[in-house]
Design an enzyme around this catalytic site. Sequence first.
Site, PDB file in Angstrom:
ATOM      1  N   CYS A 180       0.893  -1.225  -0.072  1.00 29.49           N
ATOM      2  CA  CYS A 180      -0.068   0.045  -0.153  1.00 29.49           C
ATOM      3  C   CYS A 180       0.828   1.086  -0.083  1.00 29.49           C
ATOM      4  O   CYS A 180       1.743   1.361   1.038  1.00 29.49           O
ATOM      5  CB  CYS A 180      -0.856   0.066   1.288  1.00 29.49           C
ATOM      6  SG  CYS A 180      -2.021   1.411   1.296  1.00 29.49           S
TER       7      CYS A 180
ATOM      8  N   ASP B 162      -0.351  -5.670   0.654  1.00 27.20           N
ATOM      9  CA  ASP B 162      -1.674  -5.849   0.234  1.00 27.20           C
ATOM     10  C   ASP B 162      -1.531  -7.373  -0.417  1.00 27.20           C
ATOM     11  O   ASP B 162      -0.672  -7.407  -1.177  1.00 27.20           O
ATOM     12  CB  ASP B 162      -2.282  -4.856  -0.851  1.00 27.20           C
ATOM     13  CG  ASP B 162      -2.813  -3.583  -0.132  1.00 27.20           C
ATOM     14  OD1 ASP B 162      -3.206  -3.763   1.091  1.00 27.20           O
ATOM     15  OD2 ASP B 162      -2.299  -2.513  -0.700  1.00 27.20           O
TER      16      ASP B 162
END
Length: 122
Positions: free
Chosen positions: A34, A41
């Site tokens: 991220c 992520d």
Amino acid sequence: MPTQPSRDLQTFPNPKPGRPFEIAMECPEFTCVCPMTGQPDFATIRLRYVPAERCVELKSLKLYLWSFRDEGTFHEAVTNRICDDLVAALAPRWIEVVGDFAVRGGIHTVVTARHGERPAGV
């Protein structure tokens, strides 16, 4: 063939270029970072495409997807980047890339990018 993450997508000739058919792949171990928080992520990347003259080689696809592991990128950007890179490598008749990202902050995100017209009957 390399064994390290690489953006080099390898292809091979479509064995049946005169027949429209669909190839579907699921890559459940995709990770990126991220760009806002620096946290990882996790996603499942689903690919469906109708090849024209070229097909993607699976090991190179795996290494390509691994290359995003330490890259800060938004879900929308990386899903579209994967689609664009596959279009550049394959020039498919049609392609769909779905980034199905794990829940973050109570929100489940699914991003779908498409290119081309899906042939009738496929």
